[in-house]
Design an enzyme around this catalytic site. Sequence first.
Site, PDB file in Angstrom:
ATOM      1  N   ALA A 166      24.611 -47.387 -54.423  1.00 45.35           N
ATOM      2  CA  ALA A 166      23.875 -46.454 -55.277  1.00 45.35           C
ATOM      3  C   ALA A 166      24.085 -45.062 -54.688  1.00 45.35           C
ATOM      4  CB  ALA A 166      22.403 -46.815 -55.270  1.00 45.35           C
ATOM      5  N   GLU A 191      26.039 -55.506 -54.944  1.00 40.32           N
ATOM      6  CA  GLU A 191      25.098 -56.038 -55.949  1.00 40.32           C
ATOM      7  C   GLU A 191      25.758 -56.108 -57.321  1.00 40.32           C
ATOM      8  OE1 GLU A 191      22.089 -53.172 -54.630  1.00 40.32           O
ATOM      9  OE2 GLU A 191      20.674 -54.837 -54.528  1.00 40.32           O
TER      10      GLU A 191
HETATM   11  N1  COA Z   1      26.055 -42.357 -52.146  1.00 39.33           N
HETATM   12  C1  COA Z   1      26.421 -41.077 -52.231  1.00 39.33           C
HETATM   13  N2  COA Z   1      27.561 -40.613 -51.691  1.00 39.33           N
HETATM   14  C2  COA Z   1      28.348 -41.481 -51.044  1.00 39.33           C
HETATM   15  C3  COA Z   1      27.997 -42.834 -50.901  1.00 39.33           C
HETATM   16  C4  COA Z   1      26.800 -43.269 -51.491  1.00 39.33           C
HETATM   17  N3  COA Z   1      26.403 -44.540 -51.450  1.00 39.33           N
HETATM   18  N4  COA Z   1      28.967 -43.454 -50.167  1.00 39.33           N
HETATM   19  C5  COA Z   1      29.880 -42.518 -49.878  1.00 39.33           C
HETATM   20  N5  COA Z   1      29.517 -41.325 -50.404  1.00 39.33           N
HETATM   21  C6  COA Z   1      30.221 -40.049 -50.306  1.00 39.33           C
HETATM   22  C7  COA Z   1      30.086 -39.426 -48.913  1.00 39.33           C
HETATM   23  O1  COA Z   1      28.834 -38.744 -48.792  1.00 39.33           O
HETATM   24  C8  COA Z   1      31.268 -38.492 -48.907  1.00 39.33           C
HETATM   25  O2  COA Z   1      30.947 -37.366 -49.703  1.00 39.33           O
HETATM   26  P1  COA Z   1      31.214 -35.870 -49.176  1.00 39.33           P
HETATM   27  O3  COA Z   1      32.704 -35.810 -48.978  1.00 39.33           O
HETATM   28  O4  COA Z   1      30.718 -35.050 -50.317  1.00 39.33           O
HETATM   29  O5  COA Z   1      30.451 -35.714 -47.901  1.00 39.33           O
HETATM   30  C9  COA Z   1      32.320 -39.285 -49.673  1.00 39.33           C
HETATM   31  O6  COA Z   1      31.619 -40.250 -50.457  1.00 39.33           O
HETATM   32  C10 COA Z   1      33.294 -40.028 -48.753  1.00 39.33           C
HETATM   33  O7  COA Z   1      32.550 -40.845 -47.890  1.00 39.33           O
HETATM   34  P2  COA Z   1      32.664 -40.791 -46.285  1.00 39.33           P
HETATM   35  O8  COA Z   1      31.372 -41.291 -45.712  1.00 39.33           O
HETATM   36  O9  COA Z   1      33.141 -39.458 -45.854  1.00 39.33           O
HETATM   37  O10 COA Z   1      33.833 -41.871 -46.051  1.00 39.33           O
HETATM   38  P3  COA Z   1      34.083 -42.747 -44.732  1.00 39.33           P
HETATM   39  O11 COA Z   1      35.408 -43.385 -44.927  1.00 39.33           O
HETATM   40  O12 COA Z   1      33.839 -41.929 -43.513  1.00 39.33           O
HETATM   41  O13 COA Z   1      32.948 -43.892 -44.776  1.00 39.33           O
HETATM   42  C11 COA Z   1      31.572 -45.579 -45.812  1.00 39.33           C
HETATM   43  C12 COA Z   1      32.942 -44.842 -45.791  1.00 39.33           C
HETATM   44  C13 COA Z   1      31.570 -46.460 -47.049  1.00 39.33           C
HETATM   45  C14 COA Z   1      31.416 -46.418 -44.549  1.00 39.33           C
HETATM   46  C15 COA Z   1      30.452 -44.525 -45.899  1.00 39.33           C
HETATM   47  O14 COA Z   1      30.728 -43.632 -46.956  1.00 39.33           O
HETATM   48  C16 COA Z   1      29.071 -45.109 -46.136  1.00 39.33           C
HETATM   49  O15 COA Z   1      28.468 -45.637 -45.215  1.00 39.33           O
HETATM   50  N6  COA Z   1      28.544 -44.978 -47.364  1.00 39.33           N
HETATM   51  C17 COA Z   1      27.209 -45.393 -47.697  1.00 39.33           C
HETATM   52  C18 COA Z   1      27.134 -46.889 -47.853  1.00 39.33           C
HETATM   53  C19 COA Z   1      25.704 -47.294 -48.142  1.00 39.33           C
HETATM   54  O16 COA Z   1      24.836 -47.171 -47.320  1.00 39.33           O
HETATM   55  N7  COA Z   1      25.501 -47.828 -49.342  1.00 39.33           N
HETATM   56  C20 COA Z   1      24.229 -48.310 -49.755  1.00 39.33           C
HETATM   57  C21 COA Z   1      23.531 -47.278 -50.544  1.00 39.33           C
HETATM   58  S1  COA Z   1      21.923 -47.820 -51.032  1.00 39.33           S
END
Ligand code: COA
Length: 260
Positions: free
Chosen positions: A66, A115
């Site tokens: 999300a 999900e």
């Molecule tokens: N919601 C909003 N933005 C998200 C997102 C999410 N669930 N997951 C990734 N993004 C965004 C990041 O904020 C980043 O945006 P920015 O460039 O504007 O800062 C972009 O997508 C790229 O993600 P980034 O974190 O830089 O990539 P990464 O390769 O370093 O890491 C993940 C990848 C998937 C490990 C990491 O993005 C992450 O942990 N995401 C959240 C996962 C999560 O907790 N999901 C459950 C949500 S309830």
Amino acid sequence: MAYENLLLSQKDTVLTITINRPDQLNALNKNTIEELNKALALADVNPEVRVIILTGSGEKAFVAGADIKEFAAFSVEEGRMLSRRGQKLLFDFVENMSKPVIAAVNGFALGGGLELAMSCHIRVASDNAKMGLPEVSLGVIPGYGGTQRLTQLVGKGKAMEMIATAGMIPATEALDWGLVNHVVPAAELIAKCEEIAGKITKNSPSAIASAYRAILSGFKKNAVGYEAEIKEFGLCFGTEDFKEGTGAFMEKRKPTFTGK
Ligand code: COA
């Protein structure tokens, strides 16, 4: 019909819907959920469509969850509504479609992404895919049916470990757990989904819809679990841990939780 965050393509009677926000790792914001509801509702009544393949754009993510940035400032009531509305418009909607929906999990499937894959009827993963429900690392819980569907798919023991550790598992482990049905090299993912779809389209659409209704009817008694999830998800939005967890994500730092 044109969509802001979806790409649609059709081959014979197989419709592929690609969630297209690659710079945000296809995170599910409000608009994407509404567009998916619209596209899926149209596909469900379109006689030219027999099977739907759902995938994510880019090489990195199916859906990374999300949209955390969108809900970080929500109140308890807004949190509860987010969960209830999302379940109704997308997650329950997909599960109750009359046509098989295949998730082509092409990378990260985290939180709402996993999900969504679990709401689909069939899951195929690429060998670079990673899956998890990391919500407790943000001070919240899975709110789009994850506490229920993960438990249904992999059992209570594994679900409790995956949710509490907020860990990710690789595709091969997801296959061992029964969380996905097949793992294939990334380049072959859509072809594998199309092969499965090709077998399905030879069969009776009305009989498949009947079979799915029968399978799902056995799980209806779990409705109370989904309600509990909505309530608990909302309550998280009133905690200090939630503010710390989502704040830390947006500030790109590790959270420090106090349990308050
Ligand atoms: N919601 C909003 N933005 C998200 C997102 C999410 N669930 N997951 C990734 N993004 C965004 C990041 O904020 C980043 O945006 P920015 O460039 O504007 O800062 C972009 O997508 C790229 O993600 P980034 O974190 O830089 O990539 P990464 O390769 O370093 O890491 C993940 C990848 C998937 C490990 C990491 O993005 C992450 O942990 N995401 C959240 C996962 C999560 O907790 N999901 C459950 C949500 S309830």
